[in-house]
Design a protein around this motif. Sequence first.
Motif, short mmCIF file in Angstrom:
data_model
loop_
_atom_site.label_atom_id
_atom_site.label_comp_id
_atom_site.label_asym_id
_atom_site.label_seq_id
_atom_site.Cartn_x
_atom_site.Cartn_y
_atom_site.Cartn_z
N ASN A 38 10.44 2.57 45.14
CA ASN A 38 11.28 1.42 44.80
C ASN A 38 12.16 1.73 43.59
N LEU A 39 13.35 2.22 43.85
CA LEU A 39 14.29 2.52 42.76
C LEU A 39 14.83 1.26 42.10
N ALA A 40 14.67 0.12 42.75
CA ALA A 40 15.17 -1.14 42.18
C ALA A 40 14.16 -1.77 41.22
N HIS A 41 13.06 -1.09 40.95
CA HIS A 41 12.02 -1.66 40.09
C HIS A 41 12.56 -1.97 38.69
N GLY A 42 13.38 -1.09 38.14
CA GLY A 42 13.94 -1.31 36.81
C GLY A 42 14.86 -2.52 36.77
N ALA A 43 15.55 -2.78 37.89
CA ALA A 43 16.45 -3.94 37.94
C ALA A 43 15.67 -5.24 37.81
N MET A 44 14.40 -5.24 38.25
CA MET A 44 13.57 -6.44 38.11
C MET A 44 13.26 -6.71 36.63
N MET A 46 15.35 -6.05 34.21
CA MET A 46 16.59 -6.66 33.73
C MET A 46 16.69 -8.12 34.16
N ILE A 47 16.36 -8.41 35.41
CA ILE A 47 16.44 -9.77 35.92
C ILE A 47 15.49 -10.69 35.14
N GLY A 48 14.29 -10.17 34.84
CA GLY A 48 13.34 -10.97 34.05
C GLY A 48 13.90 -11.32 32.69
N ALA A 49 14.54 -10.35 32.02
CA ALA A 49 15.11 -10.59 30.70
C ALA A 49 16.24 -11.61 30.78
N TYR A 50 17.11 -11.48 31.77
CA TYR A 50 18.23 -12.42 31.90
C TYR A 50 17.76 -13.82 32.29
N LEU A 51 16.73 -13.90 33.14
CA LEU A 51 16.20 -15.20 33.51
C LEU A 51 15.69 -15.97 32.29
N VAL A 52 14.90 -15.27 31.45
CA VAL A 52 14.33 -15.96 30.30
C VAL A 52 15.42 -16.29 29.27
N VAL A 106 23.32 -4.08 44.22
CA VAL A 106 23.44 -5.51 44.52
C VAL A 106 22.95 -6.35 43.35
N LEU A 107 21.78 -6.01 42.80
CA LEU A 107 21.21 -6.79 41.70
C LEU A 107 22.04 -6.66 40.43
N ASN A 108 22.55 -5.46 40.15
CA ASN A 108 23.41 -5.28 38.98
C ASN A 108 24.70 -6.08 39.11
N GLU A 109 25.26 -6.11 40.31
CA GLU A 109 26.49 -6.88 40.51
C GLU A 109 26.21 -8.38 40.45
N ALA A 110 25.06 -8.79 40.99
CA ALA A 110 24.69 -10.20 40.91
C ALA A 110 24.51 -10.62 39.46
N GLN A 111 23.93 -9.74 38.65
CA GLN A 111 23.78 -10.04 37.22
C GLN A 111 25.14 -10.24 36.57
#
Length: 286
Positions: A38-44, A46-52, A106-111
């Motif tokens: 899962n190369l997208a693991h690091g993006a999670m 980032m998503i956690g930090a932005y969510l909080v 996708v996740l980086n662009e969504a961010q």
Amino acid sequence: MDLAFFGVQLLNGLQYGLLLFLIASGLTLIFGIMGIINLAHGAMYMIGAYLVYDLTMRLGNFWLAIVIAIPIAIVLGLIIERLFLDTLYKRDHLYQVLLTFGLILVLNEAQRIIWGGDVHSVPVPAPFDASLQLTDNLQYSVYRLFVMGVCLALAGAIYWVIRHTRLGIIIRAGAVNRDMVEGLGINVRTLFTLIFSVGVALTAFAGMIAAPLTSIAPGMGDSILITCFVVVVIGGIGSIKGAFWGAILIGMAETFGSVLIPSLASMVIYLIMAAVLLVKPRGLFA
């Protein structure tokens, strides 16, 4: 380096290592048990930090933001596993790499669409917005000590679940022989969804509690992903115990490397990985 300064760096290395463990534990479960790279693991992370960050700005309460953000991270993991990864378990790892790399984009662009390209920060929450006076010139953040305590508690909880519960037995059996587990009447598909969702939640939670300690920036998960893969390889793929000690080792190495040999700091963790693999090719606790 005097004793007080050495002690501060020791605490910094321990805190960073324990934070790495939260991320690496999810990664080693997903990789070691599900066989998914899962190369997208690091993006999670980032998503956690932005969510909080987003929820704290809206609600004005860091702790409430975490309580709301964790279920969102779990649901995100469930959606990704069911929609994208479910079809890849029996395929070559190349398909997994291509898909999860696409998820990074996708996740980086969504961010960027949701939160923009600016760098943000989250204030240290009360009642941990204080420092301990170690010497006349050195202080240490109480919040960093709190983060260490939370990470240690979660490490103990994860180890207890894996080693001393029925779910842990099923997870360990699934890592050894998935077909046997399925033959015993256990729904492996549901098990994999649970593992992936928990792995995403652990990583996102690491980003949440790290938000007051670091800058929240686009792509912040990319560099930590590489470090966590090093941790998993050193500790042994699929081993929670290995992820813990590998994370502590890398946390200390990065912290002291940046202080003692800054010109070689970026190489230290890879030199350690090479040395470990020469002695134990499957990692410390494979």
